[in-house]
Design an enzyme around this catalytic site. Structure first.
Site, PDB file in Angstrom:
ATOM      1  N   ASP A   1      -0.367  -5.076  -5.973  1.00 54.88           N
ATOM      2  CA  ASP A   1       0.275  -3.846  -5.529  1.00 54.88           C
ATOM      3  C   ASP A   1      -0.163  -2.678  -6.413  1.00 54.88           C
ATOM      4  OD1 ASP A   1       1.606  -5.294  -3.692  1.00 54.88           O
ATOM      5  OD2 ASP A   1       3.469  -5.467  -4.839  1.00 54.88           O
TER       6      ASP A   1
ATOM      7  N   LYS B   1       0.338   0.915  -1.120  1.00 58.58           N
ATOM      8  CA  LYS B   1       0.489   1.915  -0.059  1.00 58.58           C
ATOM      9  C   LYS B   1       0.498   3.282  -0.712  1.00 58.58           C
ATOM     10  CE  LYS B   1       2.944  -1.314   2.875  1.00 58.58           C
ATOM     11  NZ  LYS B   1       3.587  -2.364   2.099  1.00 58.58           N
TER      12      LYS B   1
ATOM     13  N   MET C   1      13.905   2.326  -6.122  1.00 59.03           N
ATOM     14  CA  MET C   1      13.433   3.287  -5.121  1.00 59.03           C
ATOM     15  C   MET C   1      14.516   4.323  -4.824  1.00 59.03           C
ATOM     16  SD  MET C   1      11.470   0.551  -2.698  1.00 59.03           S
ATOM     17  CE  MET C   1      12.599  -0.797  -3.016  1.00 59.03           C
TER      18      MET C   1
HETATM   19  N1  SAH Z   1       9.487  -6.285  -7.506  1.00 58.20           N
HETATM   20  C1  SAH Z   1       9.708  -5.115  -8.320  1.00 58.20           C
HETATM   21  C2  SAH Z   1      10.318  -3.974  -7.509  1.00 58.20           C
HETATM   22  C3  SAH Z   1       9.405  -3.419  -6.478  1.00 58.20           C
HETATM   23  S1  SAH Z   1      10.112  -2.078  -5.602  1.00 58.20           S
HETATM   24  C4  SAH Z   1      10.581  -5.495  -9.514  1.00 58.20           C
HETATM   25  O1  SAH Z   1      11.122  -6.586  -9.547  1.00 58.20           O
HETATM   26  O2  SAH Z   1      10.681  -4.683 -10.419  1.00 58.20           O
HETATM   27  C5  SAH Z   1       9.480  -0.692  -6.487  1.00 58.20           C
HETATM   28  C6  SAH Z   1      10.561  -0.058  -7.310  1.00 58.20           C
HETATM   29  O3  SAH Z   1      10.760  -0.795  -8.501  1.00 58.20           O
HETATM   30  C7  SAH Z   1      10.217   1.322  -7.797  1.00 58.20           C
HETATM   31  O4  SAH Z   1      10.476   2.304  -6.813  1.00 58.20           O
HETATM   32  C8  SAH Z   1      11.146   1.472  -8.964  1.00 58.20           C
HETATM   33  O5  SAH Z   1      12.463   1.735  -8.545  1.00 58.20           O
HETATM   34  C9  SAH Z   1      11.126   0.083  -9.536  1.00 58.20           C
HETATM   35  N2  SAH Z   1      10.144  -0.073 -10.620  1.00 58.20           N
HETATM   36  C10 SAH Z   1       9.041  -0.808 -10.644  1.00 58.20           C
HETATM   37  N3  SAH Z   1       8.426  -0.745 -11.835  1.00 58.20           N
HETATM   38  C11 SAH Z   1       9.176   0.063 -12.601  1.00 58.20           C
HETATM   39  C12 SAH Z   1       9.096   0.526 -13.949  1.00 58.20           C
HETATM   40  N4  SAH Z   1       8.114   0.159 -14.760  1.00 58.20           N
HETATM   41  N5  SAH Z   1      10.082   1.351 -14.405  1.00 58.20           N
HETATM   42  C13 SAH Z   1      11.098   1.691 -13.612  1.00 58.20           C
HETATM   43  N6  SAH Z   1      11.222   1.297 -12.343  1.00 58.20           N
HETATM   44  C14 SAH Z   1      10.277   0.496 -11.833  1.00 58.20           C
END
Ligand code: SAH
Length: 467
Positions: A249, A271, A384
């Site tokens: 991703d 995306k 998100m």
């Molecule tokens: N599977 C991922 C989430 C994917 S959805 C997980 O478990 O973390 C994508 C969302 O994850 C982003 O919009 C944000 O809200 C959060 N996210 C992912 N990486 C992040 C990071 N390093 N710091 C803060 N939020 C993060």
């Protein structure tokens, strides 16, 4: 090379240890892994050594070593932490024809002890000719990390089925069989169903490899964590090391991708707004295509694959195509964000549970149990959520949440660009805009950073009231 490494068969052999203090106990702990007959001589043995003697794991003589005690011994260790006594013990050993080691005395020793990584029957010995014990220890730590703890069990199972594996053509096919077993199928089967499952898996692999001259591909769905490569699991690292194809991703940073093999094909299926966009169907098809062609595919997802990662859809596609897969969990963004602001996600008398929410779903801003979330003490981590900030604010306040409810945004948690914005529900949208929070962020509802809490708690009671 002054010292030549060998592995000595100690089954039924006499090994003599002079000394029974803490250092001798450490050595005995290693020696007791062998089938040697261990004799220990010491006037004042440590309790643990006496206990081993009581269990018949060693024979203990509570007196100094004397002439004749080393007769027939293969090895003698002098570990008295007393130079004169060590020299005396070493002389007794040498005259009896034993190889002698005086701990911490390179010149007085005929052999030296390597640092050992034990995955019996696989043993890795690390020696630096006594020049750099600290270096040996650090190499040992790296190798410990590299070799899964299940390696020994797998090696024994492999040994047992070595004959059956001869049915697979010698050369590349057989090499691939063993690689797949030791690195992939074996560890996964062992974790899921123990030794019996690992043995059955090897049987199956042998049958498969007999029929096909090409191995089946597999997909490992790996949680890449929030971004810092240090927060990858060892299992994730191993999967990356052996991947032929990595499908990732957009949120997975370059530092993590660098851990993949140099020859691996890396495909980004993010995306990107305005850029080429991948539909979920295209991603599924890509995984299936590579795995069907025999590739080891790693599907790398940020955080944990099971949290807002459309995991089920990918698993459905793999099941439909009959492709084997494994899931490697990762540190999800909310956990990294909580660590960044040094708070506990649950706390006695405040919140006995917490929720993970998304700000958006396919239909737009997502609806939730606002009433429960608005309650004092409720804690939630919103994924998100940045663009949904004003919506969250409105919904929660309509359902009775206080405008003072603490809200903390952690942007780019566990990355160099990490930013924390501590605010309140009433000021949320403005605070995010004022601080330019636009990247991936977690919004914590009902949590303030520990630093802010401490400040509030340090103030006298009336000042807190005035806040
Ligand atoms: N599977 C991922 C989430 C994917 S959805 C997980 O478990 O973390 C994508 C969302 O994850 C982003 O919009 C944000 O809200 C959060 N996210 C992912 N990486 C992040 C990071 N390093 N710091 C803060 N939020 C993060």
């Amino acid at each position: 090379m002054r010292h030549f490494p060998v592995f000595v068969d100690l089954r039924g052999q006499r090994v003599v240890v002079s000394g029974a203090g803490e250092m001798a106990a450490a050595k005995l702990r290693l020696l007791m892994k062998t089938e040697a007959e261990i004799a220990v001589f010491a006037s004042n043995p440590a309790d643990i050594v006496a206990a081993w003697a009581a269990e018949d794991r060693i024979s203990l003589h509570t007196r100094p070593i004397a002439d004749g005690d080393a007769t027939g011994a293969r090895l003698l260790y002098a570990i008295n932490q007393d130079a004169a006594e060590d020299a005396r013990a070493a002389a007794i050993g040498r005259s009896a024809g034993a190889l002698v080691n005086v701990v911490d005395d390179l010149e007085g020793s005929q052999f030296i002890s390597p640092a050992i990584v034990d995955r019996d029957p696989v043993t890795v010995a690390i020696g630096t000719e006594g020049a750099a014990p600290v270096l040996a220890r650090s190499i040992k730590a790296q190798i410990e990390e590299l070799l899964g703890t299940s390696l020994g069990v797998l090696a024994r199972i492999g040994q047992g089925l070595r004959g059956a594996a001869r049915a697979v053509m010698f050369g590349d096919p057989r090499r691939r069989l063993w690689e797949t077993f030791y690195e992939d199928v074996g560890p996964a089967a062992l974790r899921d169903g123990g030794e019996a499952a690992a043995m059955a898996a090897l049987d199956r692999l042998i049958a498969e490899h007999r029929l096909e001259d090409r191995p089946r591909g597999r997909v490992t769905i790996v949680g890449a964590g929030p971004g810092d490569p240090d927060l990858l699991t060892l299992r994730a690292r191993r999967a990356l090391h052996r991947a032929d194809v990595v499908i990732h991703d957009r949120l997975v940073p370059g530092e993590v991708l660098e851990l993949a093999r140099r020859e691996a094909v890396i495909v980004e299926v993010g995306k990107e707004p305005g850029g080429p966009s991948w539909s979920q169907e295209d991603i599924n098809a890509l995984m299936v295509e590579h795995a069907s062609g025999g590739a080891q595919v790693v599907r790398l997802k940020s955080g944990d694959p099971g949290i807002y990662g459309r995991l089920d859809e990918e698993l459905d596609a793999l099941d439909a195509a009959g492709i084997a897969y494994e899931i490697v969990p990762g540190v999800t963004a909310a956990l990294a964000a909580a660590a960044a602001i040094k708070v506990s996600l649950t706390r006695r008398h405040r919140n006995s549970g917490m929720r993970l929410l998304t700000g958006q779903d396919i239909g737009g801003f997502a609806e939730h149990d606002w009433h429960g979330l608005a309650r004092p003490g409720a804690v939630a981590a919103v994924y998100m959520g940045v663009r949904a900030a004003r919506f969250l604010q409105g919904r929660l306040m309509i359902h009775g949440a206080s405008a003072d409810m603490p809200v903390t945004a952690v942007e780019n948690a566990a990355r160099a660009t990490q930013k924390v914005v501590a605010t309140s529900l009433g000021r949320l949208a403005e605070a995010l805009a004022d601080n330019g929070v636009a990247g991936p962020a977690i919004l914590f509802l009902g949590l303030a950073p520990r630093a802010a809490l401490a400040e509030v708690e340090r103030l006298p009671a009336q000042a807190v009231g005035a806040h």
